[in-house]
Scaffold this active site. Structure first.
Site, PDB file in Angstrom:
ATOM      1  N   CYS A  82     -23.752   1.510 -72.478  1.00 48.49           N
ATOM      2  CA  CYS A  82     -22.670   2.463 -72.736  1.00 48.49           C
ATOM      3  C   CYS A  82     -22.035   2.257 -74.101  1.00 48.49           C
ATOM      4  O   CYS A  82     -21.216   3.065 -74.531  1.00 48.49           O
ATOM      5  CB  CYS A  82     -21.615   2.378 -71.633  1.00 48.49           C
ATOM      6  SG  CYS A  82     -22.306   2.641 -69.989  1.00 48.49           S
ATOM      7  N   CYS A 206     -13.335   7.004 -61.335  1.00 42.71           N
ATOM      8  CA  CYS A 206     -14.690   6.724 -61.839  1.00 42.71           C
ATOM      9  C   CYS A 206     -15.097   7.809 -62.826  1.00 42.71           C
ATOM     10  O   CYS A 206     -14.902   8.997 -62.558  1.00 42.71           O
ATOM     11  CB  CYS A 206     -15.695   6.713 -60.687  1.00 42.71           C
ATOM     12  SG  CYS A 206     -15.291   5.548 -59.377  1.00 42.71           S
ATOM     13  N   SER A 207     -15.704   7.419 -63.926  1.00 44.94           N
ATOM     14  CA  SER A 207     -16.169   8.422 -64.884  1.00 44.94           C
ATOM     15  C   SER A 207     -17.387   9.137 -64.311  1.00 44.94           C
ATOM     16  O   SER A 207     -18.143   8.566 -63.525  1.00 44.94           O
ATOM     17  CB  SER A 207     -16.485   7.770 -66.228  1.00 44.94           C
ATOM     18  OG  SER A 207     -17.458   6.764 -66.071  1.00 44.94           O
ATOM     19  N   ILE A 209     -20.955  11.723 -64.215  1.00 46.03           N
ATOM     20  CA  ILE A 209     -22.265  11.949 -64.844  1.00 46.03           C
ATOM     21  C   ILE A 209     -22.132  13.182 -65.735  1.00 46.03           C
ATOM     22  O   ILE A 209     -21.628  14.209 -65.296  1.00 46.03           O
ATOM     23  CB  ILE A 209     -23.337  12.138 -63.755  1.00 46.03           C
ATOM     24  CG1 ILE A 209     -23.561  10.808 -63.021  1.00 46.03           C
ATOM     25  CG2 ILE A 209     -24.630  12.683 -64.337  1.00 46.03           C
ATOM     26  CD1 ILE A 209     -24.418  10.923 -61.777  1.00 46.03           C
ATOM     27  N   HIS A 325     -18.492  11.235 -69.673  1.00 50.66           N
ATOM     28  CA  HIS A 325     -19.131  10.011 -70.169  1.00 50.66           C
ATOM     29  C   HIS A 325     -20.642  10.177 -70.280  1.00 50.66           C
ATOM     30  O   HIS A 325     -21.407   9.575 -69.526  1.00 50.66           O
ATOM     31  CB  HIS A 325     -18.758   8.866 -69.210  1.00 50.66           C
ATOM     32  CG  HIS A 325     -19.279   7.517 -69.614  1.00 50.66           C
ATOM     33  ND1 HIS A 325     -19.546   7.147 -70.918  1.00 50.66           N
ATOM     34  CD2 HIS A 325     -19.580   6.409 -68.861  1.00 50.66           C
ATOM     35  CE1 HIS A 325     -19.984   5.900 -70.946  1.00 50.66           C
ATOM     36  NE2 HIS A 325     -20.017   5.427 -69.719  1.00 50.66           N
TER      37      HIS A 325
END
Lengths: 375, 375
Positions: A82, A206-207, A209, A325
């Site tokens: 990342c 939570c980030s 997809i 993200h």
């Protein structure tokens, strides 16, 4: 080392998109080249993580050099999970600062939404050291940061609502960002009630997809937003090797390098983009960057210190949580937002911002980059 | 730019191995660090192509920094298909030459033999631009270089036996290399009779699927084998965009850069490792590097000019064809062989070698690097 400036920026909308990896990257690059006034480019640095695994597409650097008509210039893809985008930017910056190239095009890109969530999760786990028992034990990234969040709450007295306040802040910022994945407003209550992913992390913690690309042109000289410092550090790629779960040592190390190079401290930074892959990660990051003492970020978010009017507005783009993200693009998108803040042209503009910081994380702390910019 | 030297080298045996990606890389790194006298390392540059696709393992740079006890130093993986190793070396070299780091560990690694050939072939095709009809039309890498070989024979009068002479030479060299994948002798007749992969390329004309790793330590100063020059160029990632199928323009461009930087020409090079992913590619490479005029390499191989006693011994390691081709490791392994040649300690030592060249290729000409070394 020569002065280096960001002279152009571009990015696609983040979220689910029909475009290919290549077309996303091209769109961001073309905007960056256009806003930079179409300079002659010396090299291409692409940040990308999952192109091979999810799109069957590597050699993206060479493909972009060809499609953009940049000539037979050197190109490469950098992979650091990342942190791929932040690392690609750092390599390009150092090459220009050192006089190897005069200009470079840096692009981060990822295409993720076309694959099933189970396939994406498996691919993301290639950002852990798989020569271990951790992956097999189910220690995915939500699992890891869930453990960390539980420990943080236990040690410091924070509650799950503080994670939700991070998510709420970033969602609020994203509402004004036309490039963001999630612009629909959410309330603290909705965030608190959303379905659990890994206890205590719910959907909004939570980030997502995401597909997307971001690009910058950087050049020797002081004629744009100045790159004042670049820090990069590595850390343990396994949870079992981390001495203190509540400190991401790579962030601390990279920040120390960057502050020393910039001749500035955390108290001098006016606006920051930090790597909120999970709401928990933003709280750790703002502590490890020195904005707040260890164990106090939950009080800072509660007191409004991480937003406009507070000590330091963080993730004014909406952050990974709400802007989205697309792994390899994230580090470059952070830099685009900071550059725009210092140009006075950002969404959620911080009035009078003069110094900005972008912090990108790879894996569970395997890599971190910290860049500081000035107008 | 400061003087930079190779101060340590290491590599595993190439071929089918039970080790993991990590253990292969660690073995090569440990040998390079040991032969360099265990210096303090400033950064890790890993060249790797298929770790995510075939081993589910990325973040190899960070993993190595941790496992080797190098501290929280910057690390990264570079991807440029089969040129990943050469590109990683170049980035590290430039960083040291420019004064950013004083030492670096460069490692190339790939683990391929555990996967089915069809899966490896599909993964390798991520080194083509897949946003095109070429992959779908069956234009794999043997397909591409088969087309090129037919064209070469048609244009210049070469025969299939000249491809076989390349394979025979490299197999003969590999017999003396304990690190090589194929050490069993072969005759020209066996090579000519072997089963076809893609007409006119037979089994011996194609590099194999291989596991392996190679590493070098490089440092500022003139205390080892000097890195005299680094060239890198990009080229079209699609066959349909290549103006002349019989010239790999990226090799020519990278070579021109390197010769200019070294202040030397092809006639000054005493020994070379070139990217013989197929026997055809070696013939193109020695022409595009300027060792022989375009269209004449087939006559040169017939006349023995590419081996000991001839004008320039090429691929004294056995080359990709017989030493083996673990994609990300190849570019670094070439540099290991050239460094050993200049140290006077190589297998198939070229007596009195003073200048050596290593040329690494990515895709069908999407990337090339050329490095020149001196003792």
């Amino acid at each position: 080392m020569r002065a280096v400036s960001v002279t152009g920026t571009g990015m696609t909308r983040f979220g689910r998109q029909g475009d290919t990896l290549k077309s996303l990257a091209l769109a961001a690059c073309r905007e960056a080249l256009r806003t930079a006034g179409h300079p002659r480019i010396g090299a291409v640095y692409a940040g990308n993580f999952l192109g091979g695994q999810l799109a069957g597409q590597e050699i993206i650097g060479s493909i972009l050099a060809k499609e953009l008509g940049l000539g037979p210039i050197p190109a490469v893809k950098m992979e650091g999970a990342c942190a791929s985008g932040g690392i690609a930017f750092r390599q390009a910056y150092l090459m220009i600062a050192a006089g190897v190239y005069d200009t470079a095009l840096v692009v981060g890109v990822e295409k993720m939404t076309h694959a099933a969530a189970s396939i994406v999760t498996e691919a993301l786990n290639s950002a852990m050291d798989n020569d271990s028992s951790e992956g097999m034990s189910g220690l995915t990234f939500p699992g890891f940061f869930g453990v960390v969040a539980n420990r943080y709450m236990h040690e410091f007295g924070a509650g799950r609502e503080h994670l939700s306040m991070v998510a709420l802040k970033n969602r609020s910022y994203a509402q004004h960002n036309p490039h963001a994945q999630f612009r629909k407003p959410a309330t603290l209550d909705e965030i608190q009630q959303a379905r659990l992913i890994t206890d205590p992390l719910g959907l909004y913690h939570c980030s997502p997809i995401t597909d997307g690309a971001a690009a910058v042109v950087i050049a020797a000289g002081a004629g744009g937003i100045r790159v004042l410092a670049s820090g990069q550090a590595s850390g343990p790629p396994l949870m079992q090797d981390i001495p203190d779960l509540l400190t991401i040592e790579a962030i601390r190390q990279a920040a120390q390098q960057a502050y020393a190079q910039a001749g500035a401290g955390p108290e001098d930074i006016d606006v920051a983009e930090v790597h909120d892959c999970f709401a928990m990660t933003e709280l750790l990051a703002v502590e490890d960057l020195g904005f707040f003492a260890k164990g106090t970020a939950w009080q800072a978010i509660e007191a409004g210190k991480l937003q406009h009017g507070g000590e330091i507005p963080v993730n004014t783009s909406g952050g990974l949580l709400s802007r989205g993200h697309p792994i390899g693009a994230t580090g470059v998108a952070q830099i685009v937002q900071i550059a725009k803040q210092l140009q006075g042209q950002a969404v959620n503009q911080v009035e009078g911002a003069r110094l900005g910081l972008a912090q990108n994380l790879g894996g569970t702390g395997a890599y971190a980059t910290v860049h500081i910019f000035g107008k």
